[in-house]
Design an enzyme around this catalytic site. Structure first.
Site, PDB file in Angstrom:
ATOM      1  N   HIS A  83       0.837  -1.204   0.000  1.00 37.65           N
ATOM      2  CA  HIS A  83       0.000   0.000   0.000  1.00 37.65           C
ATOM      3  C   HIS A  83       0.868   1.249   0.000  1.00 37.65           C
ATOM      4  O   HIS A  83       1.689   1.423   0.904  1.00 37.65           O
ATOM      5  CB  HIS A  83      -0.904  -0.025   1.246  1.00 37.65           C
ATOM      6  CG  HIS A  83      -1.847   1.126   1.315  1.00 37.65           C
ATOM      7  ND1 HIS A  83      -1.858   2.013   2.368  1.00 37.65           N
ATOM      8  CD2 HIS A  83      -2.802   1.541   0.447  1.00 37.65           C
ATOM      9  CE1 HIS A  83      -2.790   2.923   2.143  1.00 37.65           C
ATOM     10  NE2 HIS A  83      -3.381   2.654   0.997  1.00 37.65           N
ATOM     11  N   HIS A 143      -7.848   7.603  -4.040  1.00 39.36           N
ATOM     12  CA  HIS A 143      -8.186   6.182  -4.191  1.00 39.36           C
ATOM     13  C   HIS A 143      -9.335   5.953  -5.163  1.00 39.36           C
ATOM     14  O   HIS A 143      -9.501   4.849  -5.670  1.00 39.36           O
ATOM     15  CB  HIS A 143      -8.600   5.599  -2.835  1.00 39.36           C
ATOM     16  CG  HIS A 143      -7.456   5.483  -1.871  1.00 39.36           C
ATOM     17  ND1 HIS A 143      -7.098   6.489  -1.032  1.00 39.36           N
ATOM     18  CD2 HIS A 143      -6.590   4.476  -1.639  1.00 39.36           C
ATOM     19  CE1 HIS A 143      -6.056   6.105  -0.306  1.00 39.36           C
ATOM     20  NE2 HIS A 143      -5.726   4.884  -0.654  1.00 39.36           N
ATOM     21  N   ARG A 145      -4.754  23.424  10.503  1.00 39.90           N
ATOM     22  CA  ARG A 145      -4.843  22.851   9.153  1.00 39.90           C
ATOM     23  C   ARG A 145      -4.506  21.374   9.250  1.00 39.90           C
ATOM     24  O   ARG A 145      -3.326  20.992   9.372  1.00 39.90           O
ATOM     25  CB  ARG A 145      -3.868  23.579   8.218  1.00 39.90           C
ATOM     26  CG  ARG A 145      -3.773  22.955   6.822  1.00 39.90           C
ATOM     27  CD  ARG A 145      -4.995  23.292   6.001  1.00 39.90           C
ATOM     28  NE  ARG A 145      -4.989  22.752   4.655  1.00 39.90           N
ATOM     29  CZ  ARG A 145      -5.683  21.661   4.269  1.00 39.90           C
ATOM     30  NH1 ARG A 145      -6.392  20.974   5.138  1.00 39.90           N
ATOM     31  NH2 ARG A 145      -5.680  21.278   3.018  1.00 39.90           N
ATOM     32  N   CYS A 150      -0.226  29.017   6.273  1.00 42.34           N
ATOM     33  CA  CYS A 150      -0.639  28.041   5.278  1.00 42.34           C
ATOM     34  C   CYS A 150      -0.430  28.639   3.880  1.00 42.34           C
ATOM     35  O   CYS A 150      -0.625  29.848   3.691  1.00 42.34           O
ATOM     36  CB  CYS A 150      -2.111  27.734   5.503  1.00 42.34           C
ATOM     37  SG  CYS A 150      -2.727  26.461   4.437  1.00 42.34           S
ATOM     38  N   TYR A 160       1.273  21.774  -3.146  1.00 45.07           N
ATOM     39  CA  TYR A 160       1.941  23.010  -2.745  1.00 45.07           C
ATOM     40  C   TYR A 160       2.975  23.424  -3.775  1.00 45.07           C
ATOM     41  O   TYR A 160       4.177  23.432  -3.524  1.00 45.07           O
ATOM     42  CB  TYR A 160       2.544  22.856  -1.350  1.00 45.07           C
ATOM     43  CG  TYR A 160       1.479  22.540  -0.331  1.00 45.07           C
ATOM     44  CD1 TYR A 160       0.456  23.454  -0.067  1.00 45.07           C
ATOM     45  CD2 TYR A 160       1.448  21.334   0.337  1.00 45.07           C
ATOM     46  CE1 TYR A 160      -0.547  23.173   0.823  1.00 45.07           C
ATOM     47  CE2 TYR A 160       0.454  21.043   1.243  1.00 45.07           C
ATOM     48  CZ  TYR A 160      -0.546  21.961   1.482  1.00 45.07           C
ATOM     49  OH  TYR A 160      -1.557  21.683   2.373  1.00 45.07           O
TER      50      TYR A 160
END
Ligand code: MTE
Length: 670
Positions: free
Chosen positions: A154, A178, A255, A303, A441
């Site tokens: 995984h 997914h 966040r 952020c 980002y």
């Protein structure tokens, strides 16, 4: 005098100008106006902070379902024939204990037309196959999977075990990556049967049967402005944002991409440090606290999506992601140990590497819930870079939302690199391969809507930004219309030049004292923050109270000053990691009455082409736009607008901050 927190976002027709600070909402209203002390009338509206956010996929509730149960057509034994995962399932056949108890299914229940050759399992059976069992199972929708053999392969590691014994539906709502045919195909290989019809309503397990991934999330301060509850994303309320230099811990913005990991015993928490040669060393929290010299750093975290809503609004273009206002930034004192010290202790040749003699290029951080990111080796090793492994915030242990018991702090960098619930540090030649490093980002040109993520570097150091967080309006003040002309003289070359060094608003303010001219402006105290990444100090904050016609400099608040004898500066660390608070006082010029055109409009403006915020009247009210922009010690400045820096993810929204102020009321002599 009341502090009015301005609204900073999208304005719809008829929407008003100020978000009512919560503490004023109970004050008596007069029509559309709110009467507050000398503040004759101020238009208010419900707070506009709560930006529309993309809701998680709705979970169907009892009400939305028809309460029908499937009648079980198959309650087979372990002797089953297998299709997709034939080989696998035969291995486990002996483990299955399909429920064969009779059920009182309603006679009108739809038939169970799922593959009759696969067994049915009660959810109580699935629960036995939790993370501790030898063979962990999960359900997805109405199917049951044995994921034992998937766990090592995984990509998200054993985080999948968190769902073991229950449903992965809620996790896949979080990790929506997914939801692709490719992943469904992989999952199909591990299919071992179906959830028994007795546990299904409308073909799915009841929501209450599905364990909530956010079950261990802590209680939160209700004053935070919630963007999403699960996962928790919330910004510091405007009225508190720069009320103090150090953000109160409970009001520090949050966040989270996932749930808050539960920590039963912080003393059992270990940090694994892995070096280039694959060697590892483990540290308990206690090891970190006792074996290393503690270090303190005062730093803002911001952020990359802070002010995204501003970009969406002013670029008139959708951006993906939470529509943060100006409160996805906060400032705190962090305490922990230096990353470089720990790396050296783990066997990393620190001095040699600082001299450039190393293959190491990145330091990767991984969090307990599977979030991960990395920073370049340079700042990680820089003795003045102040990268910490943090266990305390504002003098107290880290709170759960902020990474308890351990987080990375990478000051001056986008906060996405300050990984919370830190349990692994890896010195590597490679960046973290997480999506938070490889995607999300990054920034692309304003023309790019479908980026090739591999083509841009991950955001690290933050650019310069600033914001107005409070406007305190006072009484009306005369603003002689000839102010500007009085202070201009024509130069020999024919250009008009300002001879008075003071700004128009300052001149207006001083002139207004003895002037009998018609009051046209409101005295105002304006406050906010400025911040630049990389530890670059803010050297100047420029404010305009008239939409950019004139500018003046705000006072930079000296929050780092030592407060008294034997006192320490509240600012720790080698560089300017904290935000810079600023304030400004002046008179906001407000037009007398609606006019067809503005004599004072910029040459390229026409009334028709004006943005609403550039107009001087709105619904009969007198309006003005305040602006702020900052400059840092490298003379980096903010861009004027968003058109040229718009990007699909809405990252690094740092254009001049504009706040609209309106007042419709007649001035009265105080
Ligand atoms: N670390 C972990 N483990 N999980 C996360 O979701 N979010 C990152 C960073 N570290 C995150 C994380 C992002 S995007 C930000 S902006 C900051 O944490 C927010 O830190 P805060 O919640 O303490 O303000």
């Amino acid at each position: 005098m009341p502090i009015i927190a301005p609204t900073l976002g999208r304005r719809l027709p008829g929407e008003l100008i100020f978000a009512a600070p919560r503490r004023f909402t109970a004050l008596p209203r007069h029509g559309n106006c709110l009467s507050v002390e000398r503040f004759r009338c101020l238009h208010t509206s419900p707070p506009l902070y709560r930006a529309p956010v993309e809701p998680p996929r709705p979970v169907r509730t009892n009400e939305t379902r028809t309460k029908q149960r499937y009648s079980p057509r198959h309650t087979g034994s372990a002797a089953v024939s297998l299709i997709a995962s034939a080989g696998l399932l035969s291995l486990f056949a002996g483990l299955f204990e399909p429920d064969t108890a009779p059920r009182d299914a309603p006679s009108n229940a739809p038939p169970d037309d799922r593959d009759p050759d696969l067994p049915r399992f009660r959810l109580s059976d699935v629960r036995k196959h939790d993370a501790k069992s030898d063979r962990p199972w999960v359900t997805y929708e109405d199917k049951v999977y044995d994921i034992t053999d998937w766990i090592p392969a995984h990509p998200g590691g054993d985080v999948i075990l968190r769902a073991a014994g229950g449903s992965i539906d809620a996790y896949w709502d979080i990790f929506s990556i997914h939801k692709s045919p490719h992943v469904y195909e992989i999952l199909d290989q591990y299919l071992i049967g179906f959830v028994d019809s007795a546990d299904l309503v409308d073909g799915r397990p009841l929501p209450e049967q599905i364990e909530d991934p956010f079950r261990d999330d802590p209680p939160r301060d209700p004053r935070l402005i919630t963007m999403t509850e699960k996962p928790r994303n919330a910004e510091t309320p405007l009225e508190e944002l720069t009320a103090s230099f150090i953000t109160p811990t409970d009001l520090f913005y949050v966040r989270n991409h996932m749930w808050v990991p539960k920590v039963d015993d912080p003393d059992q928490h270990t940090l694994t440090v892995e070096l280039l040669d694959g060697s590892t060393k483990e540290y308990t929290l206690n090891d970190l606290k006792t074996k290393f010299k503690p270090a303190k750093v005062t730093a803002a975290l911001q952020c990359s999506g802070n002010r995204r809503k501003d970009m969406t609004t002013h670029a008139h273009k959708k951006t993906n992601g939470l529509q943060w206002n100006v409160g996805a930034i906060s400032n705190a004192v962090w305490e922990g140990v230096r990353l470089a010290d720990v790396l050296a202790d783990a066997g990393f040749p620190l001095e040699q590497a600082r001299a450039g003699d190393t293959e190491a290029r990145h330091v990767q951080f991984a969090g307990e819930e599977s979030y991960a990111a990395s920073i370049p080796i340079g700042p990680a090793l820089d003795p003045r870079g102040d990268v910490l492994l943090v266990y305390a915030m504002n003098g107290r242990p880290l709170p759960p939302d902020h990474g308890f018991p351990l987080r990375a702090l990478v000051p001056g960098h986008v906060a996405a690199r300050s990984v919370k619930w830190l349990n692994r540090v890896v010195v590597s030649e490679e960046e973290s391969q997480s999506q938070w490093q490889q995607k999300d980002y990054k920034l692309f040109g304003p023309n790019v809507t479908d980026p090739d993520w591999s083509k841009a570097p991950a955001i690290q150091e933050m650019p310069i930004t600033s914001a107005i967080t409070a406007v305190k309006l006072g009484d009306w003040a005369p603003l002689p219309p000839e102010t500007k002309e009085q202070n201009m003289s024509t130069q020999p070359n024919g250009n008009a030049e300002k001879t008075d060094r003071r700004s128009d608003t300052q001149v207006a303010r001083s002139n207004s004292a003895g002037s009998a001219a018609t009051p046209r402006g409101r005295r105002a105290s304006v406050a906010g923050y400025a911040y630049s990444g990389g530890g670059r100090a803010i050297i100047r904050v420029d404010v305009s109270l008239d939409n950019g016609k004139t500018w003046d400099q705000a006072e930079l608040i000296d929050d780092c000053a030592v407060q008294g004898p034997n006192q320490e500066s509240p600012c720790s660390g080698h560089k300017s990691w904290a935000w810079q608070r600023w304030r400004y006082e002046g008179v906001i010029p407000l037009p007398d009455e609606p006019r067809g055109s503005r004599a004072d409009a910029r040459p390229d403006e026409t009334k028709k082409g004006l943005e609403k915020e550039d107009q001087d009247h709105e619904d009969g009210k007198r309006c003005q736009t305040l602006l702020v922009k900052a400059t840092d010690e490298a003379y980096n400045a903010q861009p004027e607008g968003y058109d040229a820096i718009w990007n699909a993810r809405g990252n690094l929204a740092n254009a001049w901050h504009r706040v609209r102020v309106c007042s419709e009321c007649e001035s009265k002599k105080e």
